[in-house]
Scaffold this motif. Structure first.
Motif, PDB file in Angstrom:
ATOM      1  N   LYS A 177      -4.700  12.037  -2.858  1.00 56.99           N
ATOM      2  CA  LYS A 177      -3.813  12.354  -1.742  1.00 56.99           C
ATOM      3  C   LYS A 177      -2.623  11.392  -1.688  1.00 56.99           C
ATOM      4  CE  LYS A 177      -6.936  14.753   1.438  1.00 56.99           C
ATOM      5  NZ  LYS A 177      -6.071  15.973   1.542  1.00 56.99           N
ATOM      6  N   ALA A 178      -2.883  10.102  -1.947  1.00 55.16           N
ATOM      7  CA  ALA A 178      -1.804   9.117  -1.900  1.00 55.16           C
ATOM      8  C   ALA A 178      -0.761   9.402  -2.985  1.00 55.16           C
ATOM      9  CB  ALA A 178      -2.373   7.709  -2.062  1.00 55.16           C
ATOM     10  N   LYS A 179      -1.209   9.752  -4.200  1.00 56.20           N
ATOM     11  CA  LYS A 179      -0.271  10.063  -5.284  1.00 56.20           C
ATOM     12  C   LYS A 179       0.522  11.329  -4.985  1.00 56.20           C
ATOM     13  CE  LYS A 179      -2.586   7.931  -9.262  1.00 56.20           C
ATOM     14  NZ  LYS A 179      -3.234   8.199 -10.574  1.00 56.20           N
ATOM     15  N   ALA A 180      -0.167  12.347  -4.484  1.00 61.22           N
ATOM     16  CA  ALA A 180       0.511  13.604  -4.170  1.00 61.22           C
ATOM     17  C   ALA A 180       1.558  13.399  -3.075  1.00 61.22           C
ATOM     18  CB  ALA A 180      -0.511  14.657  -3.750  1.00 61.22           C
ATOM     19  N   TRP A 181       1.214  12.592  -2.080  1.00 60.51           N
ATOM     20  CA  TRP A 181       2.142  12.319  -0.980  1.00 60.51           C
ATOM     21  C   TRP A 181       3.361  11.536  -1.479  1.00 60.51           C
ATOM     22  CZ3 TRP A 181       2.593  14.647   3.433  1.00 60.51           C
ATOM     23  CH2 TRP A 181       3.322  14.067   4.478  1.00 60.51           C
ATOM     24  N   ALA A 182       3.139  10.602  -2.380  1.00 62.17           N
ATOM     25  CA  ALA A 182       4.250   9.833  -2.929  1.00 62.17           C
ATOM     26  C   ALA A 182       5.206  10.742  -3.702  1.00 62.17           C
ATOM     27  CB  ALA A 182       3.725   8.724  -3.834  1.00 62.17           C
ATOM     28  N   LYS A 183       4.679  11.725  -4.426  1.00 58.25           N
ATOM     29  CA  LYS A 183       5.543  12.654  -5.157  1.00 58.25           C
ATOM     30  C   LYS A 183       6.340  13.531  -4.199  1.00 58.25           C
ATOM     31  CE  LYS A 183       2.701  12.916  -9.343  1.00 58.25           C
ATOM     32  NZ  LYS A 183       1.875  13.800 -10.219  1.00 58.25           N
ATOM     33  N   ILE A 184       5.685  13.990  -3.126  1.00 63.31           N
ATOM     34  CA  ILE A 184       6.388  14.816  -2.141  1.00 63.31           C
ATOM     35  C   ILE A 184       7.539  14.037  -1.511  1.00 63.31           C
ATOM     36  CG2 ILE A 184       6.136  15.926   0.120  1.00 63.31           C
ATOM     37  CD1 ILE A 184       3.283  16.684  -0.713  1.00 63.31           C
ATOM     38  N   LYS A 185       7.303  12.740  -1.270  1.00 61.58           N
ATOM     39  CA  LYS A 185       8.308  11.897  -0.616  1.00 61.58           C
ATOM     40  C   LYS A 185       9.238  11.220  -1.622  1.00 61.58           C
ATOM     41  CE  LYS A 185       7.007  12.666   3.580  1.00 61.58           C
ATOM     42  NZ  LYS A 185       7.936  13.357   4.504  1.00 61.58           N
ATOM     43  N   HIS A 186       9.097  11.590  -2.895  1.00 66.18           N
ATOM     44  CA  HIS A 186       9.945  11.046  -3.961  1.00 66.18           C
ATOM     45  C   HIS A 186       9.880   9.514  -4.000  1.00 66.18           C
ATOM     46  CE1 HIS A 186      11.513  15.090  -4.385  1.00 66.18           C
ATOM     47  NE2 HIS A 186      11.797  15.103  -3.086  1.00 66.18           N
TER      48      HIS A 186
ATOM     49  N   PRO B 251       0.832  -1.206   0.000  1.00 72.07           N
ATOM     50  CA  PRO B 251       0.000   0.000   0.000  1.00 72.07           C
ATOM     51  C   PRO B 251       0.867   1.256   0.000  1.00 72.07           C
ATOM     52  CG  PRO B 251       0.051  -0.997   2.188  1.00 72.07           C
ATOM     53  CD  PRO B 251       0.742  -1.957   1.267  1.00 72.07           C
ATOM     54  N   LEU B 252       0.344   2.334  -0.573  1.00 76.41           N
ATOM     55  CA  LEU B 252       1.050   3.608  -0.592  1.00 76.41           C
ATOM     56  C   LEU B 252       0.971   4.266   0.778  1.00 76.41           C
ATOM     57  CD1 LEU B 252      -0.162   5.108  -4.014  1.00 76.41           C
ATOM     58  CD2 LEU B 252       2.004   3.946  -3.520  1.00 76.41           C
ATOM     59  N   LEU B 253       2.076   4.879   1.205  1.00 79.21           N
ATOM     60  CA  LEU B 253       2.065   5.635   2.456  1.00 79.21           C
ATOM     61  C   LEU B 253       1.129   6.827   2.315  1.00 79.21           C
ATOM     62  CD1 LEU B 253       5.856   5.591   3.408  1.00 79.21           C
ATOM     63  CD2 LEU B 253       4.064   3.939   3.961  1.00 79.21           C
ATOM     64  N   LEU B 254       0.567   7.260   3.441  1.00 84.52           N
ATOM     65  CA  LEU B 254      -0.466   8.297   3.414  1.00 84.52           C
ATOM     66  C   LEU B 254      -0.113   9.444   4.350  1.00 84.52           C
ATOM     67  CD1 LEU B 254      -3.643   6.018   3.714  1.00 84.52           C
ATOM     68  CD2 LEU B 254      -2.774   7.066   1.618  1.00 84.52           C
ATOM     69  N   PRO B 255      -0.594  10.655   4.037  1.00 78.46           N
ATOM     70  CA  PRO B 255      -0.577  11.719   5.043  1.00 78.46           C
ATOM     71  C   PRO B 255      -1.662  11.439   6.076  1.00 78.46           C
ATOM     72  CG  PRO B 255      -1.686  12.475   3.064  1.00 78.46           C
ATOM     73  CD  PRO B 255      -1.150  11.101   2.755  1.00 78.46           C
ATOM     74  N   SER B 256      -1.515  11.949   7.268  1.00 78.82           N
ATOM     75  CA  SER B 256      -2.436  11.604   8.359  1.00 78.82           C
ATOM     76  C   SER B 256      -3.881  11.969   8.057  1.00 78.82           C
ATOM     77  CB  SER B 256      -1.977  12.280   9.652  1.00 78.82           C
ATOM     78  OG  SER B 256      -1.911  13.687   9.467  1.00 78.82           O
ATOM     79  N   GLU B 257      -4.105  13.094   7.341  1.00 80.47           N
ATOM     80  CA  GLU B 257      -5.490  13.505   7.085  1.00 80.47           C
ATOM     81  C   GLU B 257      -6.232  12.545   6.164  1.00 80.47           C
ATOM     82  OE1 GLU B 257      -2.913  15.852   4.109  1.00 80.47           O
ATOM     83  OE2 GLU B 257      -2.817  15.231   6.209  1.00 80.47           O
ATOM     84  N   ALA B 258      -5.494  11.697   5.428  1.00 78.83           N
ATOM     85  CA  ALA B 258      -6.141  10.752   4.513  1.00 78.83           C
ATOM     86  C   ALA B 258      -6.885   9.647   5.256  1.00 78.83           C
ATOM     87  CB  ALA B 258      -5.101  10.135   3.575  1.00 78.83           C
TER      88      ALA B 258
ATOM     89  N   LEU C 281      -9.113   9.966   7.353  1.00 82.69           N
ATOM     90  CA  LEU C 281     -10.510  10.367   7.546  1.00 82.69           C
ATOM     91  C   LEU C 281     -11.340  10.217   6.279  1.00 82.69           C
ATOM     92  CD1 LEU C 281      -9.811  13.613   9.591  1.00 82.69           C
ATOM     93  CD2 LEU C 281     -10.633  11.441  10.503  1.00 82.69           C
ATOM     94  N   ILE C 282     -10.703   9.797   5.192  1.00 82.92           N
ATOM     95  CA  ILE C 282     -11.375   9.737   3.895  1.00 82.92           C
ATOM     96  C   ILE C 282     -11.569   8.282   3.480  1.00 82.92           C
ATOM     97  CG2 ILE C 282     -11.215  10.438   1.468  1.00 82.92           C
ATOM     98  CD1 ILE C 282      -9.318  12.648   2.355  1.00 82.92           C
ATOM     99  N   PRO C 283     -12.718   7.921   2.909  1.00 82.02           N
ATOM    100  CA  PRO C 283     -12.896   6.555   2.399  1.00 82.02           C
ATOM    101  C   PRO C 283     -11.821   6.209   1.384  1.00 82.02           C
ATOM    102  CG  PRO C 283     -14.990   7.714   2.432  1.00 82.02           C
ATOM    103  CD  PRO C 283     -13.947   8.731   2.753  1.00 82.02           C
ATOM    104  N   PHE C 284     -11.462   4.942   1.304  1.00 81.16           N
ATOM    105  CA  PHE C 284     -10.342   4.538   0.456  1.00 81.16           C
ATOM    106  C   PHE C 284     -10.536   4.945  -0.999  1.00 81.16           C
ATOM    107  CE2 PHE C 284      -8.065   1.704  -2.359  1.00 81.16           C
ATOM    108  CZ  PHE C 284      -6.789   1.736  -1.819  1.00 81.16           C
ATOM    109  N   ILE C 285     -11.743   4.846  -1.493  1.00 80.03           N
ATOM    110  CA  ILE C 285     -11.977   5.157  -2.910  1.00 80.03           C
ATOM    111  C   ILE C 285     -11.700   6.619  -3.216  1.00 80.03           C
ATOM    112  CG2 ILE C 285     -13.656   3.308  -3.237  1.00 80.03           C
ATOM    113  CD1 ILE C 285     -15.872   5.379  -2.908  1.00 80.03           C
TER     114      ILE C 285
END
Length: 664
Positions: free
Chosen positions: A474-483, A456-463, A465-469
């Protein structure tokens, strides 16, 4: 006058025939074995229980394929259990270690102990127990009657992958009745046998002097007591007891299988989900009870599904009025509420020939029970126990005894991989990424647009609170931030109805703390919910407080079930409901909002100064929600083992170092 020649010839013929021994009759077989049974000398020297597995025949099945491992063959086999001891063998059970992806289609002379319906996949082996003959008498008390001291199990099924002339034999056979040990079986072509003997090291629990087996300890037990018995029917009472401190059932569904054509006439304290008079009219029972009015009959199914009554029917004189009934299928641990740890109902059962007498009593087989989001229970076969004693209904000090009693023991099984119903995510103050629930933690349908095997992709904490779908962006944006690399296709979701986040809030010299949050993603409200957490390395030695839940550390034995170093938590009074998911304020732009409960837990470090929080000691070994063991993530947050205060000191040190270097 001489004797005519023909008379003399007849006399000689009769004389010769009279001297020839007649071997057609008077040839007694001392062994008493069936002609088809193999002649095994080891059987004569066995003093114990002699097991034999005989492969009889097989035939190639459709479809005919070239791949040998995928070709199916129908087969028949025979398993025999022979009591060669001087005492009775009670409640026998045997294990057959099938290994060729076998699928059982029918079994005669026994029932599968794991309560699997036919066709049953038993490629990893399965256990059989006796029905209707659960006991095997000894030869001394039966004059060596093989029909009594020996049981023959006839097996029909399908197996894969052994090309003729090879013989598909199991890995092993063994007696699983407690108190016996079995050697590795002797193997020959199409034949396998073993002599199981009593284990001298086995210490049986003290029992009474009756012929009945002692009552067993299990996570959940059923008592099946016959209260009244007539020629063609009887009144039975079923009692459920929850003994495991973490065991639980919500909206329980109980099923079993009638093996002798019985049907349920009526019930009190529970009811069957299906009530269809037409199923009775076209059943086997209608052929015998020709003038019987089946319209009031509750159920004629071979495998009925039984459920609890709602609380408002508790005092109903027709269907309720039974102690411990009518809780809408809720069965709680005794430590939460002893009055809700037992359930009871009664049923009138009609029998079929040849069981039309008062003493021909047989309990149903293949018991199964399941709840809404609860542990998986595996139930054994009913065993005959001493008749249950009840207080005299007249109020006198005497006791009344059941006509006959059986007990069924069920134990909680660990969920298989990707078969959980809840999951856990990890996070910590020293790492800004959340380690989410595992991919397909609670199962995956046929994945087409996602990868069921990717991490699974790592997530920011606010994610969280959101349903997986709705987390993809957010998961893609976080992956780009974390390279981090974004896989294509993306990992599948966890598909869990309940998720739990364990967040390490702080870690300092004298203590540490955690925030735990429970999310309900289902359209279902959990009443009287509870959580249980097991940490490692004695982390609970200095448990201090749970702030928003009721919390206590279990370190005791309940009903034979031992729970040590487990933190048990439940909602405070008025907060015992975990609400289901609801729509956002504006469904066109707002995400659905899960039900949520949250609390902080604090610990001290006086006795555990070397505890390594970031190294893993601060994260659970096991997490349970309503008794169901939840799937844990494969990773924990990485970070320094130092506390936040030490990290700040390091920053100050480097700032001072830079300032001094700049002015030097």
């Amino acid at each position: 006058m001489g004797i005519p020649s023909w008379k003399f010839a007849l006399f000689l013929t009769i004389l010769i025939l009279s001297t020839i021994p007649l071997t057609v009759s008077q040839d007694y077989d001392d062994s008493g074995n069936d002609d088809s049974a193999p002649d095994i000398p080891a059987q004569d020297t066995c003093i114990g229980v002699f097991l034999t597995y005989t492969f009889q025949s097989r035939k190639k099945e459709f479809p005919h394929v070239k791949n040998v491992s995928a070709q199916a063959y129908s087969f028949t086999a025979q398993m025999t259990i022979l009591n060669t001891m001087s005492v009775d063998l009670q409640a026998w059970s045997v294990f057959i270690g099938f290994q060729h992806s076998e699928i059982l289609v029918s079994v005669d002379g026994a029932v599968p102990t794991d309560s699997t319906d036919f066709p049953a996949k038993v490629g990893n082996g399965t256990t059989f127990s006796g029905f209707p003959d659960a006991d095997l008498p000894n030869a001394i008390d039966t004059a060596g009657d093989m029909t009594q001291i020996q049981k023959i199990i006839t097996i029909t099924g399908t197996q894969f992958g052994v090309k003729p002339p090879g013989t598909p034999m199991p890995k092993t056979i063994k007696l699983t009745t407690p108190g016996f040990k079995c050697p590795a079986p002797t193997k020959k072509v199409g034949l396998m046998y073993a002599c199981c003997v009593k284990d001298p090291k086995y210490k049986a629990k003290a029992t009474n002097t009756t012929k009945f087996l002692p009552r067993q300890q299990a996570d959940l037990t059923f008592a099946y007591d016959i209260l009244q018995s007539y020629g063609n029917n009887y009144l039975a009472q079923v009692t459920m007891d929850n003994w495991n401190p973490l065991g639980r059932l919500d909206n329980w569904n109980l099923t079993w299988e009638w093996k002798r054509g019985e049907f349920i006439y009526n019930m009190r304290g529970a009811y069957t989900l299906k009530r269809d008079a037409s199923s009775c009219i076209y059943s086997q029972a209608a052929g015998y009870y020709k003038d019987f009015d089946f319209s009031p009959v509750m159920n004629c199914e071979k495998k009925p599904t039984i459920v609890d009554l709602p609380p408002e029917r508790e005092k109903d004189k027709d269907v309720g009025n039974i102690p411990f009934c009518c809780k809408n299928g809720t069965l709680l641990p005794k430590l939460m509420d002893p009055s809700k740890s037992t359930a009871m109902f009664q049923l009138t059962v009609y029998k079929m020939p040849p069981d039309l007498n008062r003493t021909a009593l047989f309990p149903p087989q293949n018991w199964k029970i399941q709840g809404e989001l609860n542990p998986n229970y595996k139930c054994g076969p009913p065993i005959r126990v001493s008749p249950m004693e009840f207080p005299d209904p007249s109020g006198l000090m005497s006791e009344t005894t059941a006509v006959a009693s059986w007990q069924v023991g069920c134990n909680i099984t660990k969920p298989k991989a990707r078969n959980n119903r809840c999951c856990v995510s990890f996070s910590a103050y020293y790492n800004d990424s959340v380690m989410p629930c595992g991919t397909c933690a609670c199962g995956c349908s046929d994945a087409v647009a996602c990868d069921p095997d990717a991490q699974p992709l790592l997530l920011p904490s606010e994610a969280l609170l959101i349903p997986f779908i709705n987390r993809t962006a957010k998961a893609k944006a976080w992956a780009k931030i974390k390279h981090r690399k974004i896989p294509n296709p993306l990992p599948c979701g966890d598909n869990c109805g309940v998720s739990i986040n364990w967040h390490v809030v702080s870690n300092y010299r004298n203590g540490w703390s955690v925030r735990i949050t429970v999310f309900n993603w289902r359209d279902y409200t959990f009443k009287d919910w509870f959580l249980a957490i097991k940490l490692k390395n004695n982390a609970f030695v200095e448990f201090e407080k749970v702030y928003s839940f009721n919390g206590t550390v279990l370190n005791a034995t309940n009903g034979g079930m031992t729970m040590k170093d487990v933190l048990f938590m439940q909602g405070l009074e008025g907060l015992s409901y975990l609400d289901g998911i609801v729509e956002g304020k504006d469904p066109t732009k707002d995400f659905d909002v899960p039900g949520k409960q949250q609390s902080v837990i604090s610990f001290r470090k006086k006795m555990t100064p070397k505890i390594n929080i970031a190294g893993g000691d601060g994260f659970p070994e096991k997490v349970f929600f309503d008794g169901e063991e939840c799937a844990l993530p494969e990773r924990i947050p990485k970070g320094s083992a130092d506390g936040l205060g030490i990290t700040v000191l390091k920053i100050v040190f480097w700032v001072v170092f830079v300032v001094l270097f700049a002015h030097s």
